[in-house]
Design a protein around this motif. Structure first.
Motif, mmCIF file in Angstrom:
data_model
loop_
_atom_site.group_PDB
_atom_site.id
_atom_site.type_symbol
_atom_site.label_atom_id
_atom_site.label_comp_id
_atom_site.label_asym_id
_atom_site.label_seq_id
_atom_site.Cartn_x
_atom_site.Cartn_y
_atom_site.Cartn_z
ATOM 1 N N THR A 9 14.959 7.219 -9.517
ATOM 2 C CA THR A 9 14.077 7.966 -10.406
ATOM 3 C C THR A 9 14.679 9.339 -10.620
ATOM 4 N N SER A 197 12.846 2.676 -19.684
ATOM 5 C CA SER A 197 11.880 3.238 -18.741
ATOM 6 C C SER A 197 12.020 4.750 -18.724
ATOM 7 N N HIS A 199 11.117 7.160 -16.582
ATOM 8 C CA HIS A 199 11.436 7.955 -15.393
ATOM 9 C C HIS A 199 12.910 7.902 -14.995
ATOM 10 N N LYS A 200 13.701 7.125 -15.710
ATOM 11 C CA LYS A 200 15.146 7.123 -15.460
ATOM 12 C C LYS A 200 15.865 8.187 -16.290
ATOM 13 N N LYS A 205 6.839 8.668 -14.651
ATOM 14 C CA LYS A 205 6.729 7.277 -14.209
ATOM 15 C C LYS A 205 5.553 6.617 -14.909
#
Length: 387
Positions: A9, A197, A199-200, A205
């Motif tokens: 993350t 995604s 949160h990458k 998140k």
């Protein structure tokens, strides 16, 4: 503390947090309502949709918001095979997919589908010859990740997509690790579905997106209201979606500058570790890898002990996928590239971010060397010189 686990993350960018805050407080409306608070939420959501689309070279109407990469992968795969039920039951994937794809394919195998798991070479790359030989008349989906979450290897997605299109097979790629880190263009890559995604890439998140090429139809996983044009029902997470959009905007604006910077840190790290620690090795392709990823293995080292010792000394890193960190088995990715089980257990994944510095790298090399030597001094398996 040096945070070096961005593949697990990434910290939320301050500008992303600032963009999100009003949608927790003043502009808290439901985007499906007709009054002003709802219209504000809808406007913010559509702005974010354009920001996501711009980063990946798509049209806004091809972007659908989800709860993250796992849902996007499941929606892409299960939604496709459900829509194409009766036209075939064969799926092609790779042996090094993220659990969100791997476990979905295993589930489908238990429910009457046939799955081919393509092997990879020691560099972690799928061979086009194997893919060509694996396609069949009943193949309805190819799902192969863009960049591996553990070893950072980048797959030949454009070529895979071209083959899929030639054969009339839908192609999905899990691009969770690549979007925002390297150029991603859905048209150039010939993909039909692509997972993201937040949160990458320094977003929050619990939010992600699925790109679905115009004209491609899939069935929803959930049933409810008509949100996201019926593909993903459920009241939209407006603060998260705004955060994802802002993160994509920042990633697009700074993409090449960030790529060059973190790649220089990665190369500094690889050179320092391999040059100073005996019997240390780099896993994955030496150059066809994410600019922020370095995955090492050390002879006679147990990975979990290494991670805990590094944590004690202020370095946050991992042995592999955060989604598999509670499993005792060796990494399926490292086993797939041909490592023995004992070597696969001795891996260290370091994934860097824009907030890391050359000073972080220098100090981390010293600490990694110190910890490896300490653990080896206690290991009955350690043999200096490899003899």
């Amino acid at each position: 503390m040096s945070y070096m686990d961005h593949s697990a993350t990434s910290p939320v960018d301050p500008e992303v947090l600032e963009a999100m805050l009003p949608y927790f407080k003043e502009s808290f409306g439901n985007a499906s309502t007709l009054y002003s608070l709802g219209r504000e939420a809808r406007t913010a959501m559509e702005k974010a949709r354009k920001q996501v689309a711009s980063l990946i070279g798509a049209r806004a109407e091809e972007v659908y918001f989800t709860s993250g990469g796992t849902e996007s992968d499941n929606l892409a795969i299960k939604g496709t095979i459900s829509r194409l039920k009766g036209k075939g039951n064969h799926i092609i994937t790779s042996a090094i997919e993220h659990p969100a794809v791997e476990e979905t394919c295993k589930y489908l195998e238990k429910n009457g589908y046939t799955v081919t798991y393509l092997p990879v070479g020691e560099d972690g790359i799928v061979k086009m010859e194997d893919l060509k030989e694996s396609t069949r008349e009943d193949t309805i989906l190819i799902t192969i990740m863009h960049a591996n979450n553990e070893i950072g290897t980048i797959q030949p997605i454009k070529e895979i997509g071209a083959l899929a299109r030639e054969k009339g097979i839908l192609f999905h790629t899990d691009a969770v690790q690549s979007v925002g880190k390297i150029p991603v263009n859905v048209e150039d890559m010939n993909v039909d579905l692509l997972s993201i995604s937040a949160h990458k890439l320094h977003g929050p998140k619990g939010v992600g997106a699925l790109y679905i090429r115009k004209g491609v139809r899939i069935d929803p996983l959930f049933h409810g209201g008509g949100h996201e044009r019926g593909v993903r029902p459920g009241t939209e997470n407006i603060p998260g979606i705004v955060g994802l959009g802002k993160a994509c905007q920042l990633a697009e604006e700074n993409l090449y500058e960030n790529m060059e910077y973190v790649a220089s840190l990665r190369d500094q790290l690889i050179k320092g570790v391999l040059g100073s620690i005996e019997q240390s090795f780099l896993n994955g392709h030496p150059t066809k890898r994410l600019p922020n990823n370095a995955n090492f293995r050390f002879s006679s080292i147990e990975g979990e002990s290494l991670i805990l010792q590094l944590d004690f000394k202020g370095i946050n890193a991992s042995t592999g996928s955060a989604c598999s960190s509670n499993k005792l088995e060796p990494s399926h990715v490292l086993m797939a590239i041909g490592l023995e089980e004992v070597d696969a257990h001795g891996s260290l994944r370091i994934s860097l971010g824009k907030e890391n510095t050359p000073k972080d790298i220098d100090s981390s090399i010293v600490v990694i060397k110190e910890v490896v030597e300490r653990l080896r001094s206690m290991s009955p398996l350690w043999c200096p010189g490899g003899n």
